[in-house]
Write an enzyme that holds these catalytic residues in place. Sequence first.
Site, short mmCIF file in Angstrom:
data_model
loop_
_atom_site.label_atom_id
_atom_site.label_comp_id
_atom_site.label_asym_id
_atom_site.label_seq_id
_atom_site.Cartn_x
_atom_site.Cartn_y
_atom_site.Cartn_z
N ARG A 92 37.81 46.13 45.71
CA ARG A 92 39.06 45.80 45.00
C ARG A 92 39.55 47.00 44.19
O ARG A 92 40.74 47.25 44.07
CB ARG A 92 38.84 44.59 44.09
CG ARG A 92 38.71 43.30 44.89
CD ARG A 92 38.17 42.17 44.04
NE ARG A 92 39.12 41.69 43.05
CZ ARG A 92 38.79 40.95 42.02
NH1 ARG A 92 37.54 40.60 41.82
NH2 ARG A 92 39.71 40.56 41.16
N LYS A 143 44.03 41.68 32.02
CA LYS A 143 45.41 41.21 32.13
C LYS A 143 45.51 39.69 31.94
O LYS A 143 46.38 39.21 31.23
CB LYS A 143 46.00 41.54 33.52
CG LYS A 143 46.01 43.00 33.87
CD LYS A 143 46.71 43.24 35.19
CE LYS A 143 46.07 42.55 36.39
NZ LYS A 143 44.75 43.03 36.78
N ARG A 167 51.60 44.12 43.21
CA ARG A 167 50.41 44.93 43.44
C ARG A 167 50.67 46.03 44.46
O ARG A 167 49.76 46.79 44.76
CB ARG A 167 49.29 44.04 43.97
CG ARG A 167 48.28 43.63 42.90
CD ARG A 167 47.33 42.68 43.58
NE ARG A 167 46.02 42.63 43.00
CZ ARG A 167 45.59 41.63 42.22
NH1 ARG A 167 46.39 40.67 41.88
NH2 ARG A 167 44.34 41.62 41.79
N ARG A 179 31.78 38.33 34.56
CA ARG A 179 32.86 37.35 34.37
C ARG A 179 32.53 36.03 35.06
O ARG A 179 31.99 36.00 36.14
CB ARG A 179 34.14 37.93 34.95
CG ARG A 179 35.33 37.04 34.84
CD ARG A 179 36.60 37.82 34.96
NE ARG A 179 36.93 38.18 36.33
CZ ARG A 179 38.05 38.81 36.66
NH1 ARG A 179 38.92 39.16 35.74
NH2 ARG A 179 38.31 39.11 37.91
N ARG A 197 33.05 34.05 40.71
CA ARG A 197 33.92 34.15 41.88
C ARG A 197 33.30 35.04 42.94
O ARG A 197 32.75 36.09 42.62
CB ARG A 197 35.27 34.75 41.48
CG ARG A 197 36.24 33.77 40.91
CD ARG A 197 37.42 34.45 40.24
NE ARG A 197 38.04 35.52 41.01
CZ ARG A 197 39.03 36.28 40.53
NH1 ARG A 197 39.51 36.07 39.31
NH2 ARG A 197 39.55 37.24 41.27
#
Length: 215
Positions: free
Chosen positions: A171, A13, A88, A127, A160
């Site tokens: 998550r 996204k 969300r 990532r 992260r």
Amino acid sequence: MRLILLGAPGAGKGTQAEMLMNAYNIPTISTGNIFREHIANKTDLGQKAKGYMDQGQLVPDELVIELVKDRVKKDDCKNGMIFDGFPRTIPQAKALDIMLDELGMPIEHVVNVDVQDEIIVERISGRRTCLACGETYHKIYKVELKDGLCNKCNTELTHRDDDKLETVKKRLEVYHSQTKPLINYYQEQDKLINIDGLGKVDEVYAKITKALEVN
Ligand code: AMP
């Protein structure tokens, strides 16, 4: 154009939002990026949000909704905006409907970027993020040109905390229980566009822009 990008964490996204933002010249509202900025600046909101984020939990609705309420009133949203990572939950979606109706600028399209959980885990664990400007990179798919540094602002890239494996699993669980119901919510409003998020960044982008033109 007023657009929501829906999808699991790591569905792409953020990357797509940035490309659309440049093409349509409208801002992206990424609640995740806003929270990370608050954490970096050590604000009260940042301290509150960090505890939830580190555990892969959602930040409480009231905090997120207040933040977005202030953001959508800013002048740069007059010609449209792209939401990335918001809403969300169903209460967030309902609050967004109310605040945008009051401003006379309802959401027009909701693009659901669909990617399987196994691929998500692979993508997120590779990532790397620039905590200064929010740009993301990937060890395999989007290699950093200057070793370990952000191409835009030269800051050292970070893995992260919430992109680590155990937190990613949490998550995804949260995504399935709390965010996925939004697919039906927007389907009922006849705003939903489903896009297969597999494939190269440019291919997914082409699918999204084509679908937006048709709709
Ligand atoms: P993201 O960068 O969009 O994956 O967001 C990172 C983290 O920020 C999430 O795992 C949540 O803890 C928090 N967050 C971001 N956006 C929201 C939201 N709309 N509602 C609740 N928590 C959020």
